[in-house]
Motif scaffolding. Structure first.
Motif, PDB file in Angstrom:
ATOM      1  N   SER A 212      16.251  79.099 114.758  1.00  0.00           N
ATOM      2  CA  SER A 212      16.233  77.792 114.111  1.00  0.00           C
ATOM      3  C   SER A 212      17.547  77.073 114.391  1.00  0.00           C
ATOM      4  O   SER A 212      18.602  77.673 114.503  1.00  0.00           O
ATOM      5  CB  SER A 212      16.024  77.956 112.599  1.00  0.00           C
ATOM      6  OG  SER A 212      17.074  78.726 112.049  1.00  0.00           O
ATOM      7  N   GLY A 213      17.445  75.778 114.532  1.00  0.00           N
ATOM      8  CA  GLY A 213      18.601  74.961 114.871  1.00  0.00           C
ATOM      9  C   GLY A 213      18.538  74.538 116.322  1.00  0.00           C
ATOM     10  O   GLY A 213      17.752  75.052 117.109  1.00  0.00           O
ATOM     11  N   ALA A 214      19.375  73.581 116.684  1.00  0.00           N
ATOM     12  CA  ALA A 214      19.333  73.034 118.039  1.00  0.00           C
ATOM     13  C   ALA A 214      20.659  73.130 118.777  1.00  0.00           C
ATOM     14  O   ALA A 214      20.703  72.946 119.975  1.00  0.00           O
ATOM     15  CB  ALA A 214      18.894  71.574 117.985  1.00  0.00           C
ATOM     16  N   VAL A 215      21.748  73.426 118.065  1.00  0.00           N
ATOM     17  CA  VAL A 215      23.064  73.398 118.701  1.00  0.00           C
ATOM     18  C   VAL A 215      23.658  74.799 118.710  1.00  0.00           C
ATOM     19  O   VAL A 215      24.196  75.274 117.720  1.00  0.00           O
ATOM     20  CB  VAL A 215      24.016  72.420 117.979  1.00  0.00           C
ATOM     21  CG1 VAL A 215      25.349  72.354 118.701  1.00  0.00           C
ATOM     22  CG2 VAL A 215      23.401  71.046 117.867  1.00  0.00           C
ATOM     23  N   TYR A 216      23.546  75.460 119.840  1.00  0.00           N
ATOM     24  CA  TYR A 216      24.138  76.781 120.042  1.00  0.00           C
ATOM     25  C   TYR A 216      25.528  76.642 120.658  1.00  0.00           C
ATOM     26  O   TYR A 216      26.433  77.407 120.366  1.00  0.00           O
ATOM     27  CB  TYR A 216      23.223  77.600 120.958  1.00  0.00           C
ATOM     28  CG  TYR A 216      23.781  78.923 121.384  1.00  0.00           C
ATOM     29  CD1 TYR A 216      23.840  79.994 120.503  1.00  0.00           C
ATOM     30  CD2 TYR A 216      24.245  79.107 122.678  1.00  0.00           C
ATOM     31  CE1 TYR A 216      24.359  81.216 120.904  1.00  0.00           C
ATOM     32  CE2 TYR A 216      24.758  80.322 123.090  1.00  0.00           C
ATOM     33  CZ  TYR A 216      24.810  81.375 122.198  1.00  0.00           C
ATOM     34  OH  TYR A 216      25.315  82.587 122.593  1.00  0.00           O
ATOM     35  N   ASP A 217      25.659  75.661 121.524  1.00  0.00           N
ATOM     36  CA  ASP A 217      26.930  75.399 122.203  1.00  0.00           C
ATOM     37  C   ASP A 217      26.994  73.909 122.515  1.00  0.00           C
ATOM     38  O   ASP A 217      25.996  73.201 122.428  1.00  0.00           O
ATOM     39  CB  ASP A 217      27.023  76.222 123.492  1.00  0.00           C
ATOM     40  CG  ASP A 217      28.439  76.301 124.056  1.00  0.00           C
ATOM     41  OD1 ASP A 217      29.386  75.844 123.382  1.00  0.00           O
ATOM     42  OD2 ASP A 217      28.595  76.826 125.172  1.00  0.00           O
ATOM     43  N   VAL A 218      28.145  73.453 122.896  1.00  0.00           N
ATOM     44  CA  VAL A 218      28.345  72.042 123.234  1.00  0.00           C
ATOM     45  C   VAL A 218      29.210  71.965 124.483  1.00  0.00           C
ATOM     46  O   VAL A 218      30.085  72.793 124.699  1.00  0.00           O
ATOM     47  CB  VAL A 218      28.979  71.283 122.039  1.00  0.00           C
ATOM     48  CG1 VAL A 218      30.361  71.791 121.722  1.00  0.00           C
ATOM     49  CG2 VAL A 218      28.998  69.798 122.289  1.00  0.00           C
ATOM     50  N   ARG A 219      28.903  70.986 125.314  1.00  0.00           N
ATOM     51  CA  ARG A 219      29.656  70.758 126.558  1.00  0.00           C
ATOM     52  C   ARG A 219      29.954  69.266 126.661  1.00  0.00           C
ATOM     53  O   ARG A 219      29.301  68.447 126.044  1.00  0.00           O
ATOM     54  CB  ARG A 219      28.861  71.209 127.777  1.00  0.00           C
ATOM     55  CG  ARG A 219      28.555  72.698 127.761  1.00  0.00           C
ATOM     56  CD  ARG A 219      28.005  73.147 129.093  1.00  0.00           C
ATOM     57  NE  ARG A 219      27.601  74.537 129.073  1.00  0.00           N
ATOM     58  CZ  ARG A 219      28.411  75.566 129.196  1.00  0.00           C
ATOM     59  NH1 ARG A 219      29.692  75.371 129.327  1.00  0.00           N
ATOM     60  NH2 ARG A 219      27.953  76.796 129.174  1.00  0.00           N
ATOM     61  N   SER A 220      30.905  68.953 127.495  1.00  0.00           N
ATOM     62  CA  SER A 220      31.237  67.548 127.718  1.00  0.00           C
ATOM     63  C   SER A 220      30.206  66.920 128.643  1.00  0.00           C
ATOM     64  O   SER A 220      29.748  67.543 129.591  1.00  0.00           O
ATOM     65  CB  SER A 220      32.629  67.417 128.347  1.00  0.00           C
ATOM     66  OG  SER A 220      32.896  66.072 128.661  1.00  0.00           O
ATOM     67  N   GLY A 221      29.858  65.694 128.367  1.00  0.00           N
ATOM     68  CA  GLY A 221      28.956  64.951 129.225  1.00  0.00           C
ATOM     69  C   GLY A 221      29.694  64.076 130.218  1.00  0.00           C
ATOM     70  O   GLY A 221      29.102  63.226 130.876  1.00  0.00           O
ATOM     71  N   ALA A 222      30.987  64.304 130.346  1.00  0.00           N
ATOM     72  CA  ALA A 222      31.803  63.485 131.244  1.00  0.00           C
ATOM     73  C   ALA A 222      31.505  63.830 132.698  1.00  0.00           C
ATOM     74  O   ALA A 222      31.441  64.998 133.057  1.00  0.00           O
ATOM     75  CB  ALA A 222      33.279  63.709 130.958  1.00  0.00           C
ATOM     76  N   PRO A 223      31.327  62.823 133.530  1.00  0.00           N
ATOM     77  CA  PRO A 223      31.155  63.094 134.951  1.00  0.00           C
ATOM     78  C   PRO A 223      32.506  63.421 135.592  1.00  0.00           C
ATOM     79  O   PRO A 223      33.554  63.106 135.042  1.00  0.00           O
ATOM     80  CB  PRO A 223      30.596  61.780 135.498  1.00  0.00           C
ATOM     81  CG  PRO A 223      31.159  60.747 134.578  1.00  0.00           C
ATOM     82  CD  PRO A 223      31.253  61.403 133.225  1.00  0.00           C
ATOM     83  N   GLY A 224      32.465  64.043 136.714  1.00  0.00           N
ATOM     84  CA  GLY A 224      33.694  64.272 137.464  1.00  0.00           C
ATOM     85  C   GLY A 224      34.272  65.646 137.271  1.00  0.00           C
ATOM     86  O   GLY A 224      33.690  66.514 136.613  1.00  0.00           O
ATOM     87  N   GLN A 225      35.428  65.813 137.877  1.00  0.00           N
ATOM     88  CA  GLN A 225      36.095  67.105 137.871  1.00  0.00           C
ATOM     89  C   GLN A 225      37.490  66.996 137.263  1.00  0.00           C
ATOM     90  O   GLN A 225      38.130  65.957 137.325  1.00  0.00           O
ATOM     91  CB  GLN A 225      36.215  67.641 139.300  1.00  0.00           C
ATOM     92  CG  GLN A 225      34.888  67.954 139.934  1.00  0.00           C
ATOM     93  CD  GLN A 225      35.065  68.521 141.335  1.00  0.00           C
ATOM     94  OE1 GLN A 225      36.091  68.307 141.972  1.00  0.00           O
ATOM     95  NE2 GLN A 225      34.067  69.240 141.802  1.00  0.00           N
ATOM     96  N   ALA A 226      37.919  68.120 136.738  1.00  0.00           N
ATOM     97  CA  ALA A 226      39.258  68.206 136.177  1.00  0.00           C
ATOM     98  C   ALA A 226      40.268  68.387 137.301  1.00  0.00           C
ATOM     99  O   ALA A 226      39.911  68.523 138.471  1.00  0.00           O
ATOM    100  CB  ALA A 226      39.329  69.378 135.204  1.00  0.00           C
ATOM    101  N   ARG A 227      41.523  68.421 136.943  1.00  0.00           N
ATOM    102  CA  ARG A 227      42.579  68.589 137.937  1.00  0.00           C
ATOM    103  C   ARG A 227      42.501  69.938 138.634  1.00  0.00           C
ATOM    104  O   ARG A 227      42.956  70.074 139.763  1.00  0.00           O
ATOM    105  CB  ARG A 227      43.949  68.432 137.283  1.00  0.00           C
ATOM    106  CG  ARG A 227      44.204  67.024 136.774  1.00  0.00           C
ATOM    107  CD  ARG A 227      45.517  66.898 136.034  1.00  0.00           C
ATOM    108  NE  ARG A 227      45.587  67.862 134.947  1.00  0.00           N
ATOM    109  CZ  ARG A 227      46.644  68.640 134.706  1.00  0.00           C
ATOM    110  NH1 ARG A 227      47.710  68.551 135.432  1.00  0.00           N
ATOM    111  NH2 ARG A 227      46.636  69.498 133.705  1.00  0.00           N
ATOM    112  N   ASP A 228      41.922  70.955 137.970  1.00  0.00           N
ATOM    113  CA  ASP A 228      41.808  72.279 138.593  1.00  0.00           C
ATOM    114  C   ASP A 228      40.572  72.411 139.478  1.00  0.00           C
ATOM    115  O   ASP A 228      40.308  73.473 140.024  1.00  0.00           O
ATOM    116  CB  ASP A 228      41.824  73.374 137.536  1.00  0.00           C
ATOM    117  CG  ASP A 228      40.623  73.332 136.599  1.00  0.00           C
ATOM    118  OD1 ASP A 228      39.747  72.453 136.760  1.00  0.00           O
ATOM    119  OD2 ASP A 228      40.562  74.185 135.695  1.00  0.00           O
ATOM    120  N   GLY A 229      39.775  71.346 139.589  1.00  0.00           N
ATOM    121  CA  GLY A 229      38.598  71.349 140.451  1.00  0.00           C
ATOM    122  C   GLY A 229      37.304  71.702 139.752  1.00  0.00           C
ATOM    123  O   GLY A 229      36.227  71.560 140.330  1.00  0.00           O
ATOM    124  N   SER A 230      37.371  72.171 138.512  1.00  0.00           N
ATOM    125  CA  SER A 230      36.153  72.500 137.771  1.00  0.00           C
ATOM    126  C   SER A 230      35.546  71.243 137.175  1.00  0.00           C
ATOM    127  O   SER A 230      36.242  70.283 136.861  1.00  0.00           O
ATOM    128  CB  SER A 230      36.456  73.514 136.662  1.00  0.00           C
ATOM    129  OG  SER A 230      37.344  72.943 135.713  1.00  0.00           O
TER     130      SER A 230
END
Length: 130
Positions: free
Chosen positions: A107-125
């Motif tokens: 039950s429930g809908a939020v197990y984890d959360v991630r950013s919806g931002a496009p693009g990559q960080a400075r480390d390439g991820s």
């Protein structure tokens, strides 16, 4: 007796002098601006990592207390696990978070959360993989 005028003619700057000063300012700005932008990007990435950590911790505490996962991020705020849903520092919006559902039928809908931002960080991820 000779009468001398007591006023002095003020001397202004020549065009060459002004161009030299403007060139020096432009040189300083060309050195400082990229460093400033890099520091802003680093600060956004640090804030994003901390916001994700805080929301994941709140989700875990909610699950431990309630025996289920929250239906939405807003439920974490209304139940006081978070003061408010944080703004994604990269997108500067609160509605771009990507909700990950529980891996098993729960039950429930939020197990984890991630950013919806496009693009990559400075480390390439990719931001979406954090």
């Amino acid at each position: 007796m000779q009468h001398q005028s007591s006023y002095r003619v003020g001397r202004g700057f020549t065009v060459i002098e002004l161009l030299v000063v403007l060139a020096a300012i432009a040189l300083l700005l060309s050195i400082a601006a990229p460093r400033y932008v890099a520091h802003l990007d680093a600060a956004r990435e640090t804030a994003l990592r901390q916001d994700l950590r805080a929301m994941r911790d709140a989700i875990d505490k909610f699950h431990g207390d309630q025996g289920r996962y929250p239906a939405a991020l807003e439920e974490l705020a209304t139940r006081r696990y978070l003061r408010a849903v944080p703004e994604d520092p990269v997108t500067q919006r609160t509605d771009t978070w990507v909700l990950v559902p529980p891996p098993h039928a729960s039950s429930g809908a939020v197990y984890d959360v991630r950013s919806g931002a496009p693009g990559q960080a400075r480390d390439g991820s990719a931001y979406a993989s954090w």
